[in-house]
Design an enzyme around this catalytic site. Structure first.
Site, PDB file in Angstrom:
ATOM      1  N   ALA A   9      46.360   2.053   0.089  1.00  0.00           N
ATOM      2  CA  ALA A   9      46.593   2.194  -1.349  1.00  0.00           C
ATOM      3  C   ALA A   9      45.382   1.825  -2.184  1.00  0.00           C
ATOM      4  CB  ALA A   9      47.790   1.330  -1.770  1.00  0.00           C
ATOM      5  N   GLY A  10      44.444   1.104  -1.553  1.00  0.00           N
ATOM      6  CA  GLY A  10      43.300   0.605  -2.322  1.00  0.00           C
ATOM      7  C   GLY A  10      42.367   1.725  -2.730  1.00  0.00           C
ATOM      8  N   ARG A  14      33.759   0.045  -3.763  1.00  0.00           N
ATOM      9  CA  ARG A  14      32.359  -0.039  -3.338  1.00  0.00           C
ATOM     10  C   ARG A  14      31.820   1.259  -2.731  1.00  0.00           C
ATOM     11  NH1 ARG A  14      32.608  -5.271   0.223  1.00  0.00           N
ATOM     12  NH2 ARG A  14      34.854  -4.893   0.051  1.00  0.00           N
ATOM     13  N   GLN A  73      52.770   2.561  -3.462  1.00  0.00           N
ATOM     14  CA  GLN A  73      52.597   1.237  -4.077  1.00  0.00           C
ATOM     15  C   GLN A  73      51.900   1.503  -5.404  1.00  0.00           C
ATOM     16  OE1 GLN A  73      49.509  -1.188  -2.423  1.00  0.00           O
ATOM     17  NE2 GLN A  73      50.391  -3.112  -3.151  1.00  0.00           N
ATOM     18  N   ARG A 330      25.763  33.752  16.729  1.00  0.00           N
ATOM     19  CA  ARG A 330      26.866  33.353  15.844  1.00  0.00           C
ATOM     20  C   ARG A 330      27.969  34.394  15.868  1.00  0.00           C
ATOM     21  NH1 ARG A 330      26.586  36.104  10.768  1.00  0.00           N
ATOM     22  NH2 ARG A 330      24.800  37.493  10.753  1.00  0.00           N
ATOM     23  N   ALA A 377      10.938  44.549  21.388  1.00  0.00           N
ATOM     24  CA  ALA A 377      10.628  43.666  20.258  1.00  0.00           C
ATOM     25  C   ALA A 377      10.916  44.365  18.937  1.00  0.00           C
ATOM     26  CB  ALA A 377       9.160  43.253  20.315  1.00  0.00           C
ATOM     27  N   ASN A 383      23.835  47.861  11.019  1.00  0.00           N
ATOM     28  CA  ASN A 383      25.278  47.914  11.288  1.00  0.00           C
ATOM     29  C   ASN A 383      26.129  47.884  10.025  1.00  0.00           C
ATOM     30  OD1 ASN A 383      24.455  45.239  10.839  1.00  0.00           O
ATOM     31  ND2 ASN A 383      26.266  44.435  11.879  1.00  0.00           N
ATOM     32  N   TYR A 384      25.484  47.784   8.868  1.00  0.00           N
ATOM     33  CA  TYR A 384      26.237  47.604   7.615  1.00  0.00           C
ATOM     34  C   TYR A 384      25.813  48.670   6.626  1.00  0.00           C
ATOM     35  CZ  TYR A 384      28.112  45.008   3.580  1.00  0.00           C
ATOM     36  OH  TYR A 384      28.804  44.619   2.476  1.00  0.00           O
ATOM     37  N   ALA A 420       9.070  53.799  20.899  1.00  0.00           N
ATOM     38  CA  ALA A 420       8.776  52.789  19.882  1.00  0.00           C
ATOM     39  C   ALA A 420       8.788  53.420  18.498  1.00  0.00           C
ATOM     40  CB  ALA A 420       7.417  52.154  20.164  1.00  0.00           C
TER      41      ALA A 420
HETATM   42  C1  UD1 Z   1      42.307  -8.459   4.360  1.00  0.00           C
HETATM   43  C2  UD1 Z   1      42.969  -9.752   4.863  1.00  0.00           C
HETATM   44  C3  UD1 Z   1      41.886 -10.633   5.523  1.00  0.00           C
HETATM   45  C4  UD1 Z   1      41.216  -9.871   6.645  1.00  0.00           C
HETATM   46  C5  UD1 Z   1      40.700  -8.523   6.148  1.00  0.00           C
HETATM   47  C6  UD1 Z   1      40.234  -7.695   7.324  1.00  0.00           C
HETATM   48  C7  UD1 Z   1      44.763 -10.207   3.282  1.00  0.00           C
HETATM   49  C8  UD1 Z   1      45.219 -11.073   2.170  1.00  0.00           C
HETATM   50  N1  UD1 Z   1      43.558 -10.454   3.763  1.00  0.00           N
HETATM   51  O1  UD1 Z   1      41.380  -8.847   3.367  1.00  0.00           O
HETATM   52  O2  UD1 Z   1      42.479 -11.822   6.034  1.00  0.00           O
HETATM   53  O3  UD1 Z   1      40.171 -10.639   7.197  1.00  0.00           O
HETATM   54  O4  UD1 Z   1      41.719  -7.788   5.457  1.00  0.00           O
HETATM   55  O5  UD1 Z   1      39.609  -6.514   6.901  1.00  0.00           O
HETATM   56  O6  UD1 Z   1      45.500  -9.356   3.743  1.00  0.00           O
HETATM   57  N2  UD1 Z   1      45.631  -2.531   0.215  1.00  0.00           N
HETATM   58  C9  UD1 Z   1      46.754  -1.914  -0.254  1.00  0.00           C
HETATM   59  N3  UD1 Z   1      47.378  -2.439  -1.376  1.00  0.00           N
HETATM   60  C10 UD1 Z   1      46.915  -3.525  -2.002  1.00  0.00           C
HETATM   61  C11 UD1 Z   1      45.764  -4.163  -1.508  1.00  0.00           C
HETATM   62  C12 UD1 Z   1      45.158  -3.640  -0.387  1.00  0.00           C
HETATM   63  O7  UD1 Z   1      47.206  -0.911   0.280  1.00  0.00           O
HETATM   64  O8  UD1 Z   1      47.534  -3.945  -2.990  1.00  0.00           O
HETATM   65  C13 UD1 Z   1      44.994  -1.974   1.393  1.00  0.00           C
HETATM   66  C14 UD1 Z   1      43.557  -1.553   1.163  1.00  0.00           C
HETATM   67  O9  UD1 Z   1      43.490  -0.208   0.766  1.00  0.00           O
HETATM   68  C15 UD1 Z   1      42.938  -1.778   2.539  1.00  0.00           C
HETATM   69  C16 UD1 Z   1      43.748  -2.919   3.126  1.00  0.00           C
HETATM   70  O10 UD1 Z   1      44.948  -2.978   2.381  1.00  0.00           O
HETATM   71  O11 UD1 Z   1      43.077  -0.641   3.360  1.00  0.00           O
HETATM   72  C17 UD1 Z   1      43.039  -4.254   3.073  1.00  0.00           C
HETATM   73  O12 UD1 Z   1      42.838  -4.625   1.712  1.00  0.00           O
HETATM   74  P1  UD1 Z   1      41.555  -5.410   1.242  1.00  0.00           P
HETATM   75  O13 UD1 Z   1      41.678  -5.692  -0.220  1.00  0.00           O
HETATM   76  O14 UD1 Z   1      40.332  -4.712   1.685  1.00  0.00           O
HETATM   77  O15 UD1 Z   1      41.733  -6.773   2.047  1.00  0.00           O
HETATM   78  P2  UD1 Z   1      40.613  -7.806   2.377  1.00  0.00           P
HETATM   79  O16 UD1 Z   1      40.224  -8.564   1.164  1.00  0.00           O
HETATM   80  O17 UD1 Z   1      39.540  -7.116   3.098  1.00  0.00           O
HETATM   81 CA    CA Z   2      38.988  -6.783  -0.282  1.00  0.00          CA
END
Ligand code: UD1
Ligand code: CA
Length: 457
Positions: A9-10, A14, A73, A330, A377, A383-384, A420
């Protein structure tokens, strides 16, 4: 029985991208597709993707994957909050829940199977994947007790004291839960921590017993947060593939300059030279030397073929053929046994019989030749006609002279010789010499006369 949930969901801030992070490609597959692949051997009963940021976009992008469920979410309030979204769809479920991160694409299926096995054998409430990292910065730290590695506490990097930060065992974010235990504690998570988020890690320490399983190869659990890590993951993936082929008897000259898709198959005693890229469903049979400087995509290469500085896509080359330098095959080309295709030759949708040569500077499109044909050579098939592509057929033993133009549709019989410089626009029967060039016009004394005129003026 296991249900898989993938956290996706994130936003992946970065990555600095308009594309959701989990859809970024790693070696031809998106991150989340790779995560799904790693869990396939565990034969999950249901696969649930938790989506949020650009949810519709992610769903559409994954339409072609069968039997996926999506749970939304709408606000991203933490990993614990994400898993809380499973309470309605998993109500009444009595098995295990495997939680994976959508941005951890290098997990080996064996690692997940081992995690599940430890979980089930020990009848754990939760089992989590951990690793020892030389630089654990950014990860949650896992504190264990006893030989069996019972988990006492998981503390997020941002919540760690200076002393806790020294702990090198980190939480990989991969968990197996007994759902009936997890569903009891999920509703009671608190967000009183540095990030004001609902942590899934808090739920882990509220059930018992919980064990940690250390992964041997820490590279498996590396998460992708930015483009640098994406490139690093590609390198890890490539090294795995290349090491596997070298162990299976393939020579890679300068491996760091070579890339190989995991879908490629290579037989033993093949030599892959520098700057060569093998993609898609390509198969290379034994005794071949491929490269340097070649790209082969979804093509079949028979035994003892050499390919130098060439591009081959969607084609097949039979045993003993020599391709290149600078050949382009190709659009469904089939090269027969022992053929020689040389410098600056392009073949498209063309079938060459055995021992046929197209050695220099030619284009053949939509052409079928017999055996032992020699294409001189600079022979070009026209062809087109601006609207449609037309076929050319060339019989056994036929030879086209240098700079022949073959105007399709065209049938050349067998044992035909084309002089040729000929432009051939009509069918030619077997055993025939064709001279189709204009008669020369000779003007003796013309040059000296011209020179004289210039001097006089
Ligand atoms: C999380 C773990 C941490 C671990 C790390 C490993 C927790 C609190 N911490 O931290 O202990 O070492 O992963 O990579 O779980 N996501 C959602 N919904 C949200 C927040 C996040 O779906 O509300 C998803 C993100 O898209 C991602 C994953 O959960 O795929 C991890 O979230 P992220 O915020 O990257 O967690 P970390 O801070 O890395
Ligand atoms: Ca994070």
């Amino acid at each position: 029985m296991v249900v898989v949930a993938i956290l996706a969901a994130g936003r992946g801030t970065r990555m600095k991208s308009s594309l959701p992070k989990v859809l970024h490609k790693l070696g031809g597959l998106s991150l989340v597709e790779r995560v799904l692949m790693s869990v396939e051997p565990a034969q999950p009963k249901r696969r649930i993707i938790i989506v949020g940021y650009q949810a519709e976009f992610v769903k559409t992008a994954m339409q072609s994957v069968p039997n996926l469920e999506f749970v939304e979410q709408t606000e991203q309030l933490g990993t614990g909050h994400a898993i809380q979204q499973l309470l309605p769809p998993l109500s009444g479920y009595e098995g295990d829940l495997l939680v994976l991160n959508g941005d951890v694409p290098l997990l080996r299926p064996e690692t997940l199977e081992n995690l599940l096995q430890v979980h089930q054998e020990n009848k754990n409430a939760a089992t989590i994947l951990t690793a020892h990292l030389a630089d654990p910065k950014g990860y949650g730290r896992v504190f264990c007790d006893g030989d069996k590695k019972f988990v006492q506490q998981i503390v997020e990097d941002k919540d760690c004291t200076a002393e806790q930060k020294l702990c090198s065992r980190i939480n990989a974010g991969i968990y197996c839960f007994r759902w009936q235990d997890l569903e009891l504690v999920l509703p009671h998570l608190q967000s009183n921590n540095a990030q004001k988020e609902y942590y899934l890690t808090d739920a882990v320490t509220q059930v018992s017993p919980v064990m940690a399983v250390d992964v041997e190869d820490y590279q498996e659990i590396l998460g992708i947060n930015d483009r640098l890590q994406l490139a690093g993951a590609y390198e890890i993936l490539q090294n795995r593939i290349k090491n596997q082929w070298m162990a299976a008897g393939v020579t890679l000259v300068d491996p760091s300059s070579i890339t190989i898709d995991e879908t490629v198959k290579i037989h033993p005693d093949v030599i892959i030279e520098a700057q060569t890229h093998l993609r898609g469903s390509t198969v290379i049979h034994t005794g071949c030397t491929i490269g340097p400087g070649s790209l082969i995509e979804s093509s079949q290469i028979g035994e003892n073929v050499t390919v130098q500085f060439s591009v081959i896509t969607d084609s097949s080359v039979a045993a003993g053929a020599r391709i290149g330098p600078y050949t382009h095959l190709r659009g469904h080309v089939s090269v027969g046994e022992g053929c020689r295709i040389g410098n600056f030759v392009e073949l498209k949708n063309t079938t060459l019989g055995n021992k046929t040569n197209v050695a220099h500077l030619s284009y053949l499109g939509d052409t079928t030749t017999g055996t032992k044909v020699n294409i001189g050579a600079g022979t070009i098939t026209a062809n087109y006609d601006g609207f449609k592509k037309h076929p050319t057929k060339i019989g056994d033993y036929t030879k086209t002279g240098s700079n022949s133009v073959l105007v399709a549709p065209l049938n050349l019989g067998s044992d035909v010789y084309i002089a040729a410089g000929s432009t051939v626009a009509q069918d030619i029967p077997n055993d025939c010499l064709v001279i189709a060039r204009s008669q020369p016009v000779l003007k003796p004394g013309w040059v000296s006369k011209k020179r004289q005129e210039k001097e006089n003026s």
